[in-house]
Design an enzyme around this catalytic site. Structure first.
Site, short mmCIF file in Angstrom:
data_model
loop_
_atom_site.label_atom_id
_atom_site.label_comp_id
_atom_site.label_asym_id
_atom_site.label_seq_id
_atom_site.Cartn_x
_atom_site.Cartn_y
_atom_site.Cartn_z
N ARG A 28 -0.78 -9.64 12.79
CA ARG A 28 -1.39 -8.61 11.94
C ARG A 28 -2.16 -9.26 10.79
O ARG A 28 -3.23 -8.78 10.41
CB ARG A 28 -0.30 -7.66 11.40
CG ARG A 28 0.19 -6.68 12.46
CD ARG A 28 1.55 -6.11 12.11
NE ARG A 28 1.59 -5.34 10.89
CZ ARG A 28 2.69 -5.09 10.19
NH1 ARG A 28 3.85 -5.57 10.61
NH2 ARG A 28 2.64 -4.37 9.10
N ARG A 54 11.70 -5.54 5.52
CA ARG A 54 11.44 -4.12 5.22
C ARG A 54 12.38 -3.21 6.02
O ARG A 54 12.69 -3.47 7.18
CB ARG A 54 9.99 -3.76 5.57
CG ARG A 54 9.74 -2.25 5.47
CD ARG A 54 8.29 -1.91 5.41
NE ARG A 54 7.53 -2.40 6.54
CZ ARG A 54 6.21 -2.35 6.60
NH1 ARG A 54 5.51 -1.83 5.61
NH2 ARG A 54 5.58 -2.83 7.65
N ARG A 80 10.69 -1.55 11.52
CA ARG A 80 9.51 -1.22 12.33
C ARG A 80 9.31 -2.22 13.46
O ARG A 80 9.52 -3.41 13.26
CB ARG A 80 8.26 -1.20 11.43
CG ARG A 80 7.87 0.21 10.99
CD ARG A 80 6.83 0.22 9.91
NE ARG A 80 5.59 -0.49 10.25
CZ ARG A 80 4.51 -0.50 9.46
NH1 ARG A 80 4.52 0.17 8.32
NH2 ARG A 80 3.43 -1.15 9.82
N ARG A 125 -10.36 0.07 7.79
CA ARG A 125 -9.86 -1.27 8.09
C ARG A 125 -10.89 -2.13 8.81
O ARG A 125 -10.61 -3.27 9.15
CB ARG A 125 -8.65 -1.14 9.02
CG ARG A 125 -7.39 -1.70 8.44
CD ARG A 125 -6.34 -1.51 9.48
NE ARG A 125 -5.40 -0.55 8.99
CZ ARG A 125 -4.12 -0.85 8.76
NH1 ARG A 125 -3.66 -2.03 9.01
NH2 ARG A 125 -3.32 0.05 8.29
N LYS A 141 0.84 -1.21 0.00
CA LYS A 141 0.00 0.00 0.00
C LYS A 141 0.87 1.25 0.00
O LYS A 141 0.69 2.16 -0.81
CB LYS A 141 -0.94 0.00 1.23
CG LYS A 141 -1.87 -1.21 1.29
CD LYS A 141 -2.82 -1.16 2.47
CE LYS A 141 -2.13 -1.28 3.82
NZ LYS A 141 -1.50 -2.59 4.07
P1 AP5 Z 1 4.80 -1.59 1.96
O1 AP5 Z 1 4.50 -0.79 0.76
O2 AP5 Z 1 5.47 -0.94 3.10
O3 AP5 Z 1 3.46 -2.40 2.42
P2 AP5 Z 1 2.15 -1.88 3.16
O4 AP5 Z 1 1.00 -2.54 2.49
O5 AP5 Z 1 2.15 -0.40 3.27
O6 AP5 Z 1 2.37 -2.60 4.55
P3 AP5 Z 1 2.19 -2.03 6.03
O7 AP5 Z 1 2.94 -2.97 6.92
O8 AP5 Z 1 2.51 -0.60 6.12
O9 AP5 Z 1 0.68 -2.26 6.22
P4 AP5 Z 1 -0.09 -2.31 7.55
O10 AP5 Z 1 -1.47 -2.15 7.07
O11 AP5 Z 1 0.14 -3.52 8.35
O12 AP5 Z 1 0.56 -1.16 8.42
P5 AP5 Z 1 0.12 0.33 8.74
O13 AP5 Z 1 1.33 1.13 8.87
O14 AP5 Z 1 -0.93 0.77 7.81
O15 AP5 Z 1 5.68 -2.84 1.48
C1 AP5 Z 1 6.18 -3.80 2.40
C2 AP5 Z 1 7.57 -4.26 1.98
O16 AP5 Z 1 7.49 -4.93 0.73
C3 AP5 Z 1 8.59 -3.11 1.77
O17 AP5 Z 1 9.84 -3.53 2.19
C4 AP5 Z 1 8.57 -2.87 0.24
O18 AP5 Z 1 9.80 -2.39 -0.23
C5 AP5 Z 1 8.27 -4.28 -0.28
N1 AP5 Z 1 7.47 -4.28 -1.50
C6 AP5 Z 1 6.34 -3.56 -1.74
N2 AP5 Z 1 5.85 -3.83 -2.97
C7 AP5 Z 1 6.69 -4.77 -3.52
C8 AP5 Z 1 6.71 -5.47 -4.76
N3 AP5 Z 1 5.77 -5.26 -5.70
N4 AP5 Z 1 7.71 -6.36 -4.98
C9 AP5 Z 1 8.66 -6.58 -4.03
N5 AP5 Z 1 8.69 -5.96 -2.83
C10 AP5 Z 1 7.72 -5.06 -2.58
O19 AP5 Z 1 -0.53 0.14 10.16
C11 AP5 Z 1 0.26 -0.23 11.27
C12 AP5 Z 1 -0.60 -0.41 12.51
O20 AP5 Z 1 -1.27 0.82 12.83
C13 AP5 Z 1 -1.73 -1.44 12.38
O21 AP5 Z 1 -1.27 -2.74 12.66
C14 AP5 Z 1 -2.70 -0.93 13.43
O22 AP5 Z 1 -2.28 -1.28 14.72
C15 AP5 Z 1 -2.59 0.59 13.28
N6 AP5 Z 1 -3.54 1.13 12.31
C16 AP5 Z 1 -3.25 1.78 11.16
N7 AP5 Z 1 -4.37 2.14 10.51
C17 AP5 Z 1 -5.41 1.71 11.28
C18 AP5 Z 1 -6.81 1.79 11.12
N8 AP5 Z 1 -7.40 2.34 10.07
N9 AP5 Z 1 -7.58 1.24 12.11
C19 AP5 Z 1 -7.01 0.67 13.21
N10 AP5 Z 1 -5.69 0.56 13.39
C20 AP5 Z 1 -4.89 1.08 12.44
MG MG Z 2 2.24 0.99 4.88
#
Ligand code: AP5
Ligand code: MG
Ligand code: ZN
Length: 213
Positions: free
Chosen positions: A171, A127, A160, A88, A13
């Protein structure tokens, strides 16, 4: 352009958001980034969110929804926005609908990034994120030019706290039980499109852009 990026942790994402916000000239709203910024600044919100994030749990809806509502009212959202990691839960999706109704706007599309669990775990446990500018790298799939140094700003890269393998597994579990129902929710509204996120990230971006056109 008003877009929601849906998908499990590690689906890409944040990675896809970079290309999309540049192409459509819209702000990138990541609730995860907002919580991490608050934690860095040691705000009450950040410290509260940390309790959930460290366990791989979702932060309760009431803490999340109003942040997004306020953010959507800001000037830079007038021409659109990209939501990354929000909504979410069905509760959050309903709250977003209500707010958008009030503002008389609609979503152009909800992009569902689909990918297998094994790839996700490999992506997340490798990552690396820049402490200074937030740019994302991967020790296996997208290495920085210099080890542990950000290509963009020279900042130091870190792992992270929630990218430990056990937290990642949790997760994923939470995603399946609480976020997966959103696929049906947006399918019924006719605005969901699914993209194979296991491909090269440039190909994924091209696929998303094709859908949004
Ligand atoms: P990356 O692009 O970083 O993936 P992402 O989908 O953004 O993954 P996140 O871990 O950020 O998602 P998340 O939803 O768990 O975390 P968030 O921060 O939103 O890519 C991942 C890796 O893969 C990188 O190393 C990248 O280089 C690599 N990659 C990407 N695309 C690739 C490709 N095509 N080929 C090869 N490699 C690739 O949320 C964190 C926490 O916050 C949650 O767990 C929760 O506790 C809280 N939170 C956030 N939002 C909410 C909400 N709306 N409601 C409740 N709690 C929330
Ligand atoms: Mg992210
Ligand atoms: Zn950087």
């Amino acid at each position: 352009m008003r877009i929601v990026l849906l998908g499990p942790p590690g689906a890409g994402k944040g990675t896809q958001a970079v290309g999309l916000v540049e192409k459509y000239n819209i702000p990138h709203i990541s609730t995860g980034d907002i919580f991490r910024k608050n934690l860095k600044e040691k705000t009450e919100l950040g410290l509260k969110a940390k309790e959930y994030m460290d366990k791989g749990l979702l932060v309760p809806d009431d803490l999340v929804v109003h942040i997004v509502k306020d953010r959507l009212l800001e000037e830079d959202c007038k021409n659109g926005f990209l939501l990354d990691g929000f909504p979410r839960t069905v509760g959050q999706a309903k709250a977003l609908d209500l707010e958008m109704n009030k503002l008389n706007i609609v979503l152009n599309g909800v992009i569902n990034l689909e990918i297998e669990d094994e790839i996700l775990i490999e992506r997340l446990t490798n990552r690396l994120v820049c402490r200074k500018c937030g740019a994302t790298y991967n020790a296996k799939f997208n290495k920085p030019k210099l080890e542990n140094v950000c290509d963009v700003c020279g900042g130091k890269l870190y792992t992270r706290d929630d990218d430990k393998v056990d937290t990642v597994k949790n997760r994923l579990k939470v995603y399946k039980s609480q976020t997966l129902p959103l696929i049906e929710y947006y399918e019924e509204k006719g605005i969901l499109a699914t993209v194979n996120s296991g491909l090269d990230s440039k190909k994924v971006l091209a696929e998303i852009c094709k859908i949004l056109e």
